[in-house]
Write an enzyme that holds these catalytic residues in place. Structure first.
Site, short mmCIF file in Angstrom:
data_model
loop_
_atom_site.label_atom_id
_atom_site.label_comp_id
_atom_site.label_asym_id
_atom_site.label_seq_id
_atom_site.Cartn_x
_atom_site.Cartn_y
_atom_site.Cartn_z
N ASP A 27 -83.60 5.34 26.62
CA ASP A 27 -84.67 4.43 26.19
C ASP A 27 -85.50 5.12 25.12
O ASP A 27 -85.98 6.24 25.33
CB ASP A 27 -85.53 4.06 27.40
N ASN A 29 -88.13 3.31 23.33
CA ASN A 29 -89.43 2.67 23.07
C ASN A 29 -90.35 2.64 24.27
O ASN A 29 -91.41 2.02 24.24
CB ASN A 29 -89.24 1.25 22.52
N ASP A 31 -90.07 1.24 27.23
CA ASP A 31 -90.17 0.06 28.10
C ASP A 31 -89.35 0.20 29.37
O ASP A 31 -89.29 -0.72 30.19
CB ASP A 31 -89.78 -1.22 27.34
N ASP A 35 -81.64 1.31 25.17
CA ASP A 35 -81.50 0.44 24.00
C ASP A 35 -80.49 1.00 23.02
O ASP A 35 -79.97 2.12 23.19
CB ASP A 35 -82.86 0.23 23.33
N ASP A 104 -67.66 -4.86 25.30
CA ASP A 104 -67.18 -5.79 26.32
C ASP A 104 -67.00 -7.17 25.72
O ASP A 104 -67.81 -7.62 24.90
CB ASP A 104 -68.17 -5.87 27.48
N ASP A 206 -63.25 -8.36 29.87
CA ASP A 206 -63.65 -8.52 31.26
C ASP A 206 -62.82 -9.60 31.96
O ASP A 206 -62.62 -10.69 31.42
CB ASP A 206 -65.14 -8.91 31.27
#
Length: 572
Positions: A27, A29, A31, A35, A104, A206
């Site tokens: 991460d 940022n 939050d 990301d 994916d 998938d």
């Protein structure tokens, strides 16, 4: 022999793939959610590890009822992960480092919040209605058939708005797409082509073997008192699946130099060849789950209670897949992914022999014929997590199991023990980068609790320890790149009846690798056959830091010890 290999060499066969679960990787940022910029920030780490390809789990727009596998817009990046510009930068930065990127591809279903489904349920006359599978219920107002979903409960959901049932073999918010509709197929092909034109290097597809369902959606045989039963054979590996994949290959995939790997549960090696056979024009490889199911001796809720697995069974499975696909198709080799508990906790020993057994498991995956896959954190020996309460878990399947087990009268202690063993969240805890809070994953509050052992199991510590699991992975990857026999060599089992040792050779031309592994927490006597007694044999790599074995004169293997030898042979 060498000429035959030259004719079949492919970059995706010689690659090492690293799977990233973006929500839990890095991460940037604060939050608490990983990301795309977080992935960019760790590309140098991945390059130094030696990986050639990264596979990124879904980053598309989604309501996240199944953590991104319920897609509401195939063409958009989820805001929590960043922007399309971030993804384009990720592609460019990865390619600049010589790393390819696959993503994916979810073709069996969408989210019920996808515009197609919103329009489909709004009116029976909608052109999108037939993009999904709708049926009226039985006369007694029961679902159209007794099929159970993979996630529990009926595979049919009644829609009050249109007064019909729709099919969902996974979560009820993941309605299955109708592959009998040519307009839908055109839409999906267009979307696949769009991503490849953007620069993607391929896909992990998938649930690909479930896109076709049995005509008529008939009831499965079941005891009279059971209204919902497993009906996997009615929507797994049906013949028409191959027509659709060949069509996709012919119209789209064959026009790009890419890699494709399909998720194909309930598939054996003979069936796999229908997907990956050299002349089938379908997929490069498939993930099967036979070896991952060795500790699932029970069905239903009891399958969450892992059972002791047998090395003899693992040998049988490996021998089948390695021999039946050799020179005909290609294997995808893995222990872990985002849906499975951590390998070292499940198939190794995450207590006193965590380091040795994690290295041993890696040795097996890298020395088999096929493309090896690393799941994030596997390279540092990340383990299962034991959270105290169900509210600490984020996985919808885990919560569904908890509710059902309560209904069945399981005690709280029994339920939580099973969850500690089997929850998908074991694989989804934040990546452990250093000994800072939350393993250095975020400066905020993580979407899911980090494993407390991040304080000592982390990348930074592993990089500083010469004999760490991480540095052993680097050696394995380097060995595989230096010895073509580790990629294309023919597999031959050794010591098949030994109770704790798994051993085999890989042979290509004049070079042969000899791999021996002790899967026990005790010393094992190495009974030396002729191939191991060759005086010219030389040790390439051992997972035991103190190992000085230059030959096989040392006939005992330490607990979870693995050795890779090389010798010269005279071709037949």
């Amino acid at each position: 022999m060498v000429q035959q290999v030259d004719d079949k060499r492919k970059w995706w066969k010689e690659s090492v793939v690293y799977q990233i679960y973006p929500r839990s990787f890095m991460d940037t940022n604060g939050d608490g959610i990983g990301d795309l910029k977080g992935i960019i920030s760790k590309l140098d780490y991945l390059r130094d590890l030696g990986v050639d390809v990264i596979w990124i789990c879904p980053f598309y727009q989604s309501p996240n009822d199944d953590n991104g596998y319920d897609i509401s817009d195939y063409y958009a990046v989820a805001e929590e992960f960043g922007t399309m510009e971030d993804f384009e930068q990720l592609l460019a930065e990865a390619h600049r480092r010589g790393i390819k990127v696959i993503a994916d591809l979810v073709l069996n279903h969408t989210s019920d919040e996808h515009p197609w489904f919103v329009e489909a349920r709004a009116s029976k006359d909608s052109p999108k209605r037939d993009y999904y599978i709708w049926k009226k219920g039985k006369e007694n107002k029961e679902p159209p058939s007794n099929w159970g979903s993979f996630f529990g409960g009926s595979a049919w959901e009644f829609d009050e708005q249109s007064e019909e049932y729709y099919l969902h073999i996974f979560n009820r918010k993941q309605p299955d797409l109708n592959w009998e509709n040519p307009l839908l197929i055109e839409e999906l092909h267009r979307m696949v082509r769009w991503w490849l034109d953007k620069g993607l290097d391929g896909f992990r597809i998938d649930a690909i073997n479930h896109i076709v369902k049995m005509d008529g959606y008939p009831d499965a045989e079941a005891p009279a008192h059971e209204k919902i039963v497993s009906a996997h054979h009615f929507f797994s590996n049906l013949p028409k699946v191959h027509d659709h994949i060949q069509h996709l290959h012919r119209e789209v995939l064959s026009h790009y130099d890419i890699m494709t790997v399909g998720e194909a549960a309930n598939t054996g090696p003979e069936e796999a060849l229908l997907y990956v056979g050299d002349n089938r024009d379908e997929l490069n490889m498939v993930f099967h789950f036979e070896h991952i199911s060795m500790d699932n001796n029970n069905a239903g809720l009891e399958s969450w209670e892992k059972q002791p697995w047998q090395l003899s069974r693992l040998k049988e499975i490996l021998n089948q897949w390695q021999t039946k696909l050799h020179a005909k198709g290609w294997n995808a080799n893995f222990w872990s992914n985002h849906d499975q508990p951590r390998a070292v906790s499940r198939f190794g020993n995450d207590r006193e022999f965590r380091i040795e057994s994690a290295k041993l498991l890696a040795t097996l995956i890298f020395m088999l014929e096929g493309t090896p896959y690393i799941y994030q954190g596997e390279e540092i020996g990340m383990t299962n997590i034991k959270l105290d309460a169900i509210d600490d878990y984020r996985d919808s399947v885990t919560h569904q199991f908890y509710r059902q087990a309560q209904k069945e009268g399981w005690t709280e202690d029994r339920i939580m023990r099973a969850i500690h063993q089997s929850s998908r969240d074991n694989a989804r805890t934040p990546m452990q980068w250093n000994d800072q809070p939350h393993g250095g994953f975020t400066t905020g509050t993580p979407w899911m609790q980090a494993n407390p052992n991040a304080s000592w199991i982390n990348v930074e510590a592993a990089e500083q320890e010469p004999n760490s699991i991480l540095n052993y992975y680097k050696k394995l990857i380097a060995l595989r790149k230096q010895h073509l026999v580790a990629v294309y060599g023919q597999y031959e089992p050794l010591l098949h009846d030994h109770s704790s040792i798994l051993a085999f050779t890989r042979t290509l031309g004049k070079e042969q690798l000899v791999v021996v592994m002790n899967f026990a927490a005790a010393l094992a006597r190495l009974e030396i056959p002729d191939v191991l007694a060759d005086p010219s044999i030389r040790l390439l790599l051992s997972n035991v830091a103190s190992s000085t074995h230059e030959t096989l004169a040392e006939d005992r293997l330490q607990p979870y010890e693995s050795r890779i030898y090389v010798r010269e042979v005279i071709p037949c």
